[in-house]
Enzyme design. Sequence first.
Site: not given
Ligand code: NAD
Length: 431
Positions: A265
Amino acid sequence: MKVSIIGSGYVGSVSAACFADLGHEVICIDIDEEKVKQINAGIAPIWEEGLDDLLAKYTQKSLIATSDYDYAVQNSDASFICVGTPSDEFGNIDLSIVKAASASLGRAIAKKDHYHVVVVKSTVVPETTEKVVLPIVEEYSGKKAGKDFGIAMNPEFLREGKAVYDFMNPDKIVVGAIDERSGFVVSELYRELDCEVTHTNPRTAEMIKYVNNSFLATKISFANEVGNICKQLGIDTYEVMDAVGTDFRIERQFLNSGAGFGGSCFPKDVKAIIGKAKDIGYEPQLLRSVVEVNDRQPLKMIELLQEKVTKLKGKRIAVLGLAFKNDTDDIRESRSIPVIAELQRLGADIAAYDPMAEEHMKKLFPEITYCKNSSEALLEADGCLIMTEWSEFRELDKEFNVMANRIVIDGRHMIKPERLSVEIDYSGICW
Ligand code: NAD
């Protein structure tokens, strides 16, 4: 209520399990069939404290996973977009995954004959929900936002490693909706939580998330800059910050200097808001410095090491900690990545250890040696770099005995050399 969660990564799988725990019926959607299978077997696709237990409790009861958008949309009242928003090659936000998910969602909404709410939970720069997601869903569904479907932005503030706890015990819930009806559906999902909901418009909700992360990142880079100055002056920066942090206007947290911030992040979010500022013709000087300080910081570990070990070629260097922080297996933007790359460039022989993150780091650096524990990494080492604040590193003592040269560079303020039973040649990065 019935809710579908698009993307089963850190945010998606935690949100899904926690919404199930709040009494909702949840459908996870992921394009990764492996994750779908894992969730349907009650196995968490990522490591998060408490997540396995929740999935085991609710999977195949009130929680299922699928890759079928039509099924998920037909059988839910709202869909949360929780897909990744990485940086592009210039550091700006890459919205291609959000766009793809919005299009799939739009196609599924086209086939639905009643109201549905689209909720953006991914971190997206201001205006994305209204100017990117909304028009895509309208285009692919042939329906009208505010009439046939609702749309809202609901940023996530969880900390990795404590994500389940943070979701269930939030200090804020922000719902930025295009209209009252959409905002109401989203806030109802959180009704059981003891937290007031901040209702606002989508672009303000998007900005709140960036300001939150950018401020925390700024605090860390500020602490690192102060720490670098303190070190040169022979002042203990932790003593300084302990005193400064007693000021209620400042607060002690995030003033620990060290090897810099990483994770999925802070680095990308600060860069994304810099990119957005540039797009609108504003030069964000302070935020640029936050990134610059953070990029320089891990390399200070190598500079300190080189003061003690002048030629690193062929020298065995133990790298303790690979995850970007403790209690997670996530290595995204971990500060150990530039450190390992630089050690490799200088010809060092790297022996790495991390309690959780080895498998992820192997994909980036398959050629370095991975060890079962700290002692194995330290064996015959000419130097040791501590890169992650795993609590077990705080207990290290006699383990240093097996080093060829007991040179320890601490990037996370883990070791108190005066308390050890073994004499070591110790340097803290900023102290
Ligand atoms: P991640 O990469 O761990 O997970 C994303 C998931 O989406 C994956 O499982 C992927 O296979 C899936 N995906 C991709 N394309 C897709 C589609 N078209 N349809 C369905 N699924 C699909 O991401 P994350 O770390 O969970 O982050 C997600 C969002 O949340 C980002 O914008 C991030 O900035 C935000 N965020 C993350 C955190 C954190 O601590 N990781 C905290 C707050 C906000």
